[in-house]
Design a protein around this motif. Structure first.
Motif, PDB file in Angstrom:
ATOM      1  N   GLY A  19       7.077   1.006 -13.537  1.00 51.67           N
ATOM      2  CA  GLY A  19       7.771   0.155 -12.583  1.00 51.67           C
ATOM      3  C   GLY A  19       7.117   0.045 -11.225  1.00 51.67           C
ATOM      4  N   TYR A  20       6.217   0.958 -10.896  1.00 52.27           N
ATOM      5  CA  TYR A  20       5.553   0.896  -9.587  1.00 52.27           C
ATOM      6  C   TYR A  20       4.476  -0.185  -9.525  1.00 52.27           C
ATOM      7  CZ  TYR A  20       7.693   5.461  -8.518  1.00 52.27           C
ATOM      8  OH  TYR A  20       8.568   6.487  -8.287  1.00 52.27           O
ATOM      9  N   ARG A  21       4.080  -0.717 -10.663  1.00 53.18           N
ATOM     10  CA  ARG A  21       3.011  -1.715 -10.650  1.00 53.18           C
ATOM     11  C   ARG A  21       3.394  -2.945  -9.813  1.00 53.18           C
ATOM     12  NH1 ARG A  21      -1.549  -3.254 -13.470  1.00 53.18           N
ATOM     13  NH2 ARG A  21      -1.405  -1.407 -14.791  1.00 53.18           N
ATOM     14  N   GLN A  22       4.638  -3.382  -9.954  1.00 54.93           N
ATOM     15  CA  GLN A  22       5.038  -4.613  -9.269  1.00 54.93           C
ATOM     16  C   GLN A  22       4.856  -4.532  -7.755  1.00 54.93           C
ATOM     17  OE1 GLN A  22       8.863  -6.431 -10.336  1.00 54.93           O
ATOM     18  NE2 GLN A  22       9.174  -6.889  -8.169  1.00 54.93           N
ATOM     19  N   PRO A  23       5.409  -3.518  -7.053  1.00 55.25           N
ATOM     20  CA  PRO A  23       5.209  -3.493  -5.606  1.00 55.25           C
ATOM     21  C   PRO A  23       3.746  -3.299  -5.210  1.00 55.25           C
ATOM     22  CG  PRO A  23       6.346  -1.503  -6.349  1.00 55.25           C
ATOM     23  CD  PRO A  23       6.340  -2.454  -7.492  1.00 55.25           C
ATOM     24  N   PRO A 128      11.041   5.773   3.307  1.00 58.34           N
ATOM     25  CA  PRO A 128      11.067   5.169   1.971  1.00 58.34           C
ATOM     26  C   PRO A 128      12.026   5.820   0.984  1.00 58.34           C
ATOM     27  CG  PRO A 128       8.808   5.312   2.774  1.00 58.34           C
ATOM     28  CD  PRO A 128       9.662   6.061   3.761  1.00 58.34           C
ATOM     29  N   LEU A 129      12.205   7.141   1.067  1.00 56.99           N
ATOM     30  CA  LEU A 129      13.059   7.801   0.082  1.00 56.99           C
ATOM     31  C   LEU A 129      14.538   7.518   0.274  1.00 56.99           C
ATOM     32  CD1 LEU A 129      10.370   9.394  -0.575  1.00 56.99           C
ATOM     33  CD2 LEU A 129      11.907  11.170  -1.401  1.00 56.99           C
ATOM     34  N   ARG A 130      14.914   6.855   1.369  1.00 54.81           N
ATOM     35  CA  ARG A 130      16.326   6.513   1.564  1.00 54.81           C
ATOM     36  C   ARG A 130      16.847   5.633   0.434  1.00 54.81           C
ATOM     37  NH1 ARG A 130      16.704   1.308   3.982  1.00 54.81           N
ATOM     38  NH2 ARG A 130      14.651   0.457   4.485  1.00 54.81           N
ATOM     39  N   GLU A 220      14.691  -0.041  -9.827  1.00 54.30           N
ATOM     40  CA  GLU A 220      14.896  -0.883  -8.646  1.00 54.30           C
ATOM     41  C   GLU A 220      14.759  -0.055  -7.366  1.00 54.30           C
ATOM     42  OE1 GLU A 220      18.273  -3.856  -6.645  1.00 54.30           O
ATOM     43  OE2 GLU A 220      18.673  -2.828  -8.552  1.00 54.30           O
ATOM     44  N   ALA A 221      15.376   1.126  -7.348  1.00 53.87           N
ATOM     45  CA  ALA A 221      15.284   1.995  -6.177  1.00 53.87           C
ATOM     46  C   ALA A 221      13.859   2.513  -5.993  1.00 53.87           C
ATOM     47  CB  ALA A 221      16.257   3.165  -6.329  1.00 53.87           C
ATOM     48  N   GLY A 222      13.209   2.854  -7.110  1.00 55.58           N
ATOM     49  CA  GLY A 222      11.835   3.342  -7.034  1.00 55.58           C
ATOM     50  C   GLY A 222      10.880   2.296  -6.493  1.00 55.58           C
ATOM     51  N   ARG A 223      11.061   1.062  -6.929  1.00 58.82           N
ATOM     52  CA  ARG A 223      10.210  -0.022  -6.431  1.00 58.82           C
ATOM     53  C   ARG A 223      10.417  -0.237  -4.941  1.00 58.82           C
ATOM     54  NH1 ARG A 223      11.196  -4.156 -11.529  1.00 58.82           N
ATOM     55  NH2 ARG A 223       9.386  -3.488 -12.780  1.00 58.82           N
ATOM     56  N   ALA A 224      11.681  -0.192  -4.494  1.00 58.95           N
ATOM     57  CA  ALA A 224      11.956  -0.356  -3.067  1.00 58.95           C
ATOM     58  C   ALA A 224      11.321   0.765  -2.261  1.00 58.95           C
ATOM     59  CB  ALA A 224      13.468  -0.395  -2.832  1.00 58.95           C
ATOM     60  N   MET A 225      11.354   1.988  -2.786  1.00 58.89           N
ATOM     61  CA  MET A 225      10.730   3.119  -2.117  1.00 58.89           C
ATOM     62  C   MET A 225       9.229   2.907  -1.977  1.00 58.89           C
ATOM     63  SD  MET A 225      10.456   7.037  -3.562  1.00 58.89           S
ATOM     64  CE  MET A 225       9.748   6.408  -5.091  1.00 58.89           C
ATOM     65  N   ILE A 226       8.558   2.543  -3.065  1.00 64.25           N
ATOM     66  CA  ILE A 226       7.104   2.368  -3.037  1.00 64.25           C
ATOM     67  C   ILE A 226       6.722   1.186  -2.153  1.00 64.25           C
ATOM     68  CG2 ILE A 226       5.076   1.817  -4.426  1.00 64.25           C
ATOM     69  CD1 ILE A 226       6.101   4.707  -4.696  1.00 64.25           C
ATOM     70  N   TRP A 229       6.860   2.390   1.369  1.00 66.07           N
ATOM     71  CA  TRP A 229       5.751   3.310   1.638  1.00 66.07           C
ATOM     72  C   TRP A 229       4.444   2.548   1.824  1.00 66.07           C
ATOM     73  CZ3 TRP A 229       1.612   4.895  -1.827  1.00 66.07           C
ATOM     74  CH2 TRP A 229       0.798   5.883  -1.285  1.00 66.07           C
ATOM     75  N   LEU A 230       4.188   1.572   0.963  1.00 70.27           N
ATOM     76  CA  LEU A 230       2.951   0.779   1.075  1.00 70.27           C
ATOM     77  C   LEU A 230       2.896   0.025   2.396  1.00 70.27           C
ATOM     78  CD1 LEU A 230       2.771  -0.621  -2.569  1.00 70.27           C
ATOM     79  CD2 LEU A 230       1.232   1.071  -1.566  1.00 70.27           C
ATOM     80  N   ARG A 231       4.028  -0.459   2.865  1.00 71.30           N
ATOM     81  CA  ARG A 231       4.065  -1.168   4.139  1.00 71.30           C
ATOM     82  C   ARG A 231       3.670  -0.255   5.295  1.00 71.30           C
ATOM     83  NH1 ARG A 231       9.090  -2.464   5.715  1.00 71.30           N
ATOM     84  NH2 ARG A 231      10.185  -2.273   3.723  1.00 71.30           N
ATOM     85  N   GLY A 232       3.911   1.033   5.148  1.00 75.05           N
ATOM     86  CA  GLY A 232       3.629   1.966   6.233  1.00 75.05           C
ATOM     87  C   GLY A 232       2.259   2.605   6.198  1.00 75.05           C
ATOM     88  N   LEU A 233       1.430   2.236   5.213  1.00 75.83           N
ATOM     89  CA  LEU A 233       0.098   2.844   5.128  1.00 75.83           C
ATOM     90  C   LEU A 233      -0.735   2.470   6.344  1.00 75.83           C
ATOM     91  CD1 LEU A 233      -0.851   2.313   1.363  1.00 75.83           C
ATOM     92  CD2 LEU A 233       0.047   4.375   2.459  1.00 75.83           C
ATOM     93  N   ILE A 234      -1.577   3.420   6.763  1.00 75.72           N
ATOM     94  CA  ILE A 234      -2.454   3.167   7.902  1.00 75.72           C
ATOM     95  C   ILE A 234      -3.914   3.383   7.499  1.00 75.72           C
ATOM     96  CG2 ILE A 234      -0.722   3.709   9.640  1.00 75.72           C
ATOM     97  CD1 ILE A 234      -1.905   6.477   9.868  1.00 75.72           C
TER      98      ILE A 234
END
Length: 234
Positions: A19-23, A128-130, A220-226, A229-234
């Motif tokens: 499921g993480y592939r999509q995000p 992200p884990l929220r 669904e929750a896992g995808r939202a978490m990932i 997280w990806l949005r916050g990468l630096i």
């Protein structure tokens, strides 16, 4: 803008990114994968991919005599972590991150198999884990680890305290499987390790029923978490 590349390391064929592939793809990554059995794996520069994802597997980090690639992977992973390159580890992949940071990975006193929620710690409720708070997700492991130095513990469960940690924005380790719940490879997990279900005090029928009923919300929750997280990468 140059194409970003994500590399998935598969330790066994039936443990993919699911499921993480999509995000990951939604964030513009070209996703590739390599199996540890691939002859090219031993010479691969793990610092090169823009994003490295290490998935699960039935082996233990301490089984390096049986699986010589583990020590080889750990050495190269340590270089990547030292460079603070974006890295995600899931289950065995999380244990590999912990070990590469100097933590002790060992066989725990109990198997944790089935769907139940993790307790997201107060320090992680604005991150992200929220998205996982109160959401039952799949667990399937018997190993655990000491917490590495200079990381932030994000989540625990009633079976094991160390369920998720991060170091800064770029390194995330998840012991549980919030990527699983809609992937047909779940059948292969049950077929490969039926004894683990029983050892954890469950049974196959109940686990399959939980997968059907709880799996979609977990993914669904896992995808939202990932995604966050990806949005916050630096």
């Amino acid at each position: 803008m140059p194409q970003k590349h994500a590399l998935i390391i598969r330790h066994v064929p039936h443990e993919g990114v699911a499921g993480y592939r999509q995000p990951i793809e939604d964030h513009g990554y070209l996703v590739d994968r390599i199996d540890v059995t691939d002859p090219a794996f031993s010479s691969l520069d793990l610092c090169e991919p823009d994003l490295l994802i290490m998935m699960g597997g039935p082996m233990g980090v301490y089984e390096q005599d049986t699986h010589p690639w583990i020590s080889c992977q750990l050495r190269r992973l340590a270089h990547r972590l030292e460079a603070d390159r974006p890295t995600l580890g899931v289950c065995f992949g999380a244990q590999m991150i912990a070990a590469a940071m100097g933590a002790h990975v060992y066989a725990g006193p109990a198997k944790e198999v089935g769907f139940h929620a993790v307790t997201v710690r107060n320090n992680a409720l604005d991150g992200p884990l929220r998205h996982l708070a109160g959401v039952p997700v799949l667990h399937w492991h018997g190993d655990t680890f000491t917490l590495p130095d200079n990381v932030e513990l994000l989540a625990s469960s009633h079976v094991y305290d160390h369920q998720a940690f991060r170091r800064g924005s770029n390194i995330l380790a998840l012991q549980f499987h919030a990527e699983m719940g809609m992937d047909p490879r779940f059948d292969a997990w049950i077929e490969q390790w039926p004894g683990a279900v029983v050892e954890a005090g469950g049974d196959e029928a109940s686990l399959r029923r939980a997968h059907t009923e709880l799996g979609p919300a977990a993914v669904e929750a896992g995808r939202a978490m990932i995604e966050e997280w990806l949005r916050g990468l630096i």
